[in-house]
Design a protein around this motif. Structure first.
Motif, mmCIF file in Angstrom:
data_model
loop_
_atom_site.group_PDB
_atom_site.id
_atom_site.type_symbol
_atom_site.label_atom_id
_atom_site.label_comp_id
_atom_site.label_asym_id
_atom_site.label_seq_id
_atom_site.Cartn_x
_atom_site.Cartn_y
_atom_site.Cartn_z
ATOM 1 N N VAL A 1 0.852 -1.183 0.000
ATOM 2 C CA VAL A 1 0.000 0.000 0.000
ATOM 3 C C VAL A 1 0.889 1.235 0.000
ATOM 4 O O VAL A 1 1.684 1.448 0.909
ATOM 5 N N ALA A 2 0.767 2.045 -1.059
ATOM 6 C CA ALA A 2 1.569 3.258 -1.179
ATOM 7 C C ALA A 2 0.849 4.445 -0.541
ATOM 8 O O ALA A 2 1.443 5.202 0.228
ATOM 9 N N THR A 3 -0.422 4.618 -0.861
ATOM 10 C CA THR A 3 -1.223 5.676 -0.252
ATOM 11 C C THR A 3 -2.611 5.130 0.039
ATOM 12 O O THR A 3 -3.118 4.287 -0.707
ATOM 13 N N ALA A 4 -3.197 5.613 1.091
ATOM 14 C CA ALA A 4 -4.551 5.213 1.449
ATOM 15 C C ALA A 4 -5.219 6.387 2.142
ATOM 16 O O ALA A 4 -4.633 7.018 3.014
ATOM 17 N N SER A 5 -6.434 6.686 1.716
ATOM 18 C CA SER A 5 -7.164 7.789 2.334
ATOM 19 C C SER A 5 -8.656 7.558 2.201
ATOM 20 O O SER A 5 -9.094 6.764 1.371
ATOM 21 N N TYR A 6 -9.399 8.241 3.030
ATOM 22 C CA TYR A 6 -10.851 8.208 2.904
ATOM 23 C C TYR A 6 -11.407 9.539 3.376
ATOM 24 O O TYR A 6 -10.767 10.287 4.106
ATOM 25 N N ALA A 7 -12.615 9.828 2.905
ATOM 26 C CA ALA A 7 -13.317 11.036 3.323
ATOM 27 C C ALA A 7 -14.792 10.700 3.450
ATOM 28 O O ALA A 7 -15.339 9.974 2.625
ATOM 29 N N VAL A 8 -15.410 11.214 4.490
ATOM 30 C CA VAL A 8 -16.844 11.009 4.697
ATOM 31 C C VAL A 8 -17.532 12.320 4.378
ATOM 32 O O VAL A 8 -17.211 13.356 4.957
ATOM 33 N N THR A 9 -18.460 12.271 3.416
ATOM 34 C CA THR A 9 -19.244 13.447 3.059
ATOM 35 C C THR A 9 -20.697 13.045 2.975
ATOM 36 O O THR A 9 -21.051 12.141 2.216
ATOM 37 N N GLY A 10 -21.505 13.689 3.775
ATOM 38 C CA GLY A 10 -22.931 13.369 3.779
ATOM 39 C C GLY A 10 -23.167 11.934 4.198
ATOM 40 O O GLY A 10 -22.694 11.489 5.226
ATOM 41 N N ASN A 11 -23.867 11.187 3.362
ATOM 42 C CA ASN A 11 -24.176 9.796 3.701
ATOM 43 C C ASN A 11 -23.307 8.824 2.917
ATOM 44 O O ASN A 11 -23.689 7.690 2.696
ATOM 45 N N ARG A 12 -22.134 9.264 2.497
ATOM 46 C CA ARG A 12 -21.210 8.391 1.772
ATOM 47 C C ARG A 12 -19.785 8.575 2.282
ATOM 48 O O ARG A 12 -19.404 9.651 2.709
ATOM 49 N N ALA A 13 -19.040 7.495 2.193
ATOM 50 C CA ALA A 13 -17.612 7.545 2.517
ATOM 51 C C ALA A 13 -16.860 7.101 1.261
ATOM 52 O O ALA A 13 -17.233 6.117 0.622
ATOM 53 N N PHE A 14 -15.838 7.832 0.891
ATOM 54 C CA PHE A 14 -15.041 7.518 -0.279
ATOM 55 C C PHE A 14 -13.652 7.077 0.168
ATOM 56 O O PHE A 14 -13.005 7.760 0.950
ATOM 57 N N HIS A 15 -13.212 5.927 -0.338
ATOM 58 C CA HIS A 15 -11.915 5.362 0.009
ATOM 59 C C HIS A 15 -11.092 5.257 -1.266
ATOM 60 O O HIS A 15 -11.587 4.779 -2.279
ATOM 61 N N ILE A 16 -9.844 5.661 -1.192
ATOM 62 C CA ILE A 16 -8.928 5.485 -2.326
ATOM 63 C C ILE A 16 -7.656 4.872 -1.776
ATOM 64 O O ILE A 16 -7.022 5.425 -0.878
ATOM 65 N N VAL A 17 -7.328 3.696 -2.294
ATOM 66 C CA VAL A 17 -6.119 2.996 -1.865
ATOM 67 C C VAL A 17 -5.285 2.731 -3.109
ATOM 68 O O VAL A 17 -5.753 2.102 -4.062
ATOM 69 N N GLN A 18 -4.056 3.226 -3.134
ATOM 70 C CA GLN A 18 -3.143 2.946 -4.235
ATOM 71 C C GLN A 18 -2.060 2.015 -3.734
ATOM 72 O O GLN A 18 -1.463 2.247 -2.689
ATOM 73 N N SER A 19 -1.852 0.959 -4.490
ATOM 74 C CA SER A 19 -0.853 -0.023 -4.074
ATOM 75 C C SER A 19 0.102 -0.264 -5.224
ATOM 76 O O SER A 19 -0.241 -0.114 -6.386
ATOM 77 N N LEU A 20 1.305 -0.659 -4.876
ATOM 78 C CA LEU A 20 2.345 -0.913 -5.865
ATOM 79 C C LEU A 20 2.901 -2.308 -5.683
ATOM 80 O O LEU A 20 2.888 -2.867 -4.594
ATOM 81 N N VAL A 21 3.398 -2.844 -6.781
ATOM 82 C CA VAL A 21 4.122 -4.109 -6.737
ATOM 83 C C VAL A 21 5.321 -3.918 -7.655
ATOM 84 O O VAL A 21 5.221 -3.313 -8.724
ATOM 85 N N THR A 22 6.483 -4.393 -7.249
ATOM 86 C CA THR A 22 7.698 -4.134 -8.015
ATOM 87 C C THR A 22 7.817 -5.022 -9.239
ATOM 88 O O THR A 22 8.437 -4.649 -10.220
ATOM 89 N N GLU A 23 7.215 -6.181 -9.222
ATOM 90 C CA GLU A 23 7.299 -7.053 -10.390
ATOM 91 C C GLU A 23 6.074 -6.857 -11.281
ATOM 92 O O GLU A 23 5.012 -6.467 -10.828
ATOM 93 N N VAL A 24 6.230 -7.102 -12.541
ATOM 94 C CA VAL A 24 5.142 -6.920 -13.497
ATOM 95 C C VAL A 24 4.137 -8.052 -13.331
ATOM 96 O O VAL A 24 4.504 -9.225 -13.283
ATOM 97 N N ARG A 25 2.869 -7.703 -13.208
ATOM 98 C CA ARG A 25 1.809 -8.689 -13.080
ATOM 99 C C ARG A 25 0.824 -8.496 -14.224
ATOM 100 O O ARG A 25 0.727 -7.441 -14.816
#
Length: 180
Positions: A137-161
């Motif tokens: 996991v490189a970056t992870a964040s979330y925000a709650v606005t109104g009746n929804r929560a938004f999550h964004i998680v960016q992950s990295l892997v060094t080998e090509v998949r």
């Protein structure tokens, strides 16, 4: 003799005024302090009746807030029950998985939209699934606005998949989040 055993009216009234003054002071101490110096000076200059009016206004405001929160809770609870009764998953959470490619790394970007009542659980489940699948996991964040929560998680892997990884991660996320 009877008159010496009973306190006179003057003493009774004095004690009552002292007790009422102490109760007023306790009530005023429970109110929020004015935020500015001007507000503090103005509050000190208020009469007892004005201070009591402020206390009444503050209590009524808090009662209104409480009723609004109870109403909102009932609405959210009804929405959860309706979703469970219909077996529908079209509401929340919604999950998207995108492949990321740079010259040096590849990885995934996971975007999840969930309800505010479950956002922390969903957030940690998404991170756990990515780590189990071998992504860092490189970056992870979330925000709650109104009746929804938004999550964004960016992950990295060094080998090509291959692109199969994104589909597998999406499948595991759906299984983990919806079945738990």
């Amino acid at each position: 003799m009877e008159s010496s055993a009973r306190p006179d009216r003057k003493t009774i009234e004095k004690n009552r005024r002292i007790q009422m003054k102490a109760l007023y002071s306790q009530l005023i101490a429970l109110l929020p302090a004015p935020s500015s110096k001007e507000g503090t000076a103005a509050a000190e200059g208020l009469t007892l009746q004005e201070k009591l009016d402020e206390a009444i206004k503050y209590i009524k405001e808090k009662q209104g807030n409480l009723e609004n929160m109870r109403k909102r809770k009932r609405q959210l609870s009804a929405g959860i029950g309706k979703q469970a009764a219909t077996g529908s998953r079209e509401c929340l959470p919604k999950i998207e998985v995108h492949r990321l490619r740079t010259n040096l790394n590849s990885g995934l970007k996971v975007v999840i939209m969930s309800g505010p009542w479950e956002h922390q659980k969903v957030f940690w489940q998404a991170i756990r699934v990515l780590e189990v699948e071998g992504f860092e996991v490189a970056t992870a964040s979330y925000a709650v606005t109104g009746n929804r929560a938004f999550h964004i998680v960016q992950s990295l892997v060094t080998e090509v998949r291959t692109g199969v990884e994104a589909g597998r991660v999406l499948e595991k996320l759906q299984k983990t989040i919806f079945d738990v």
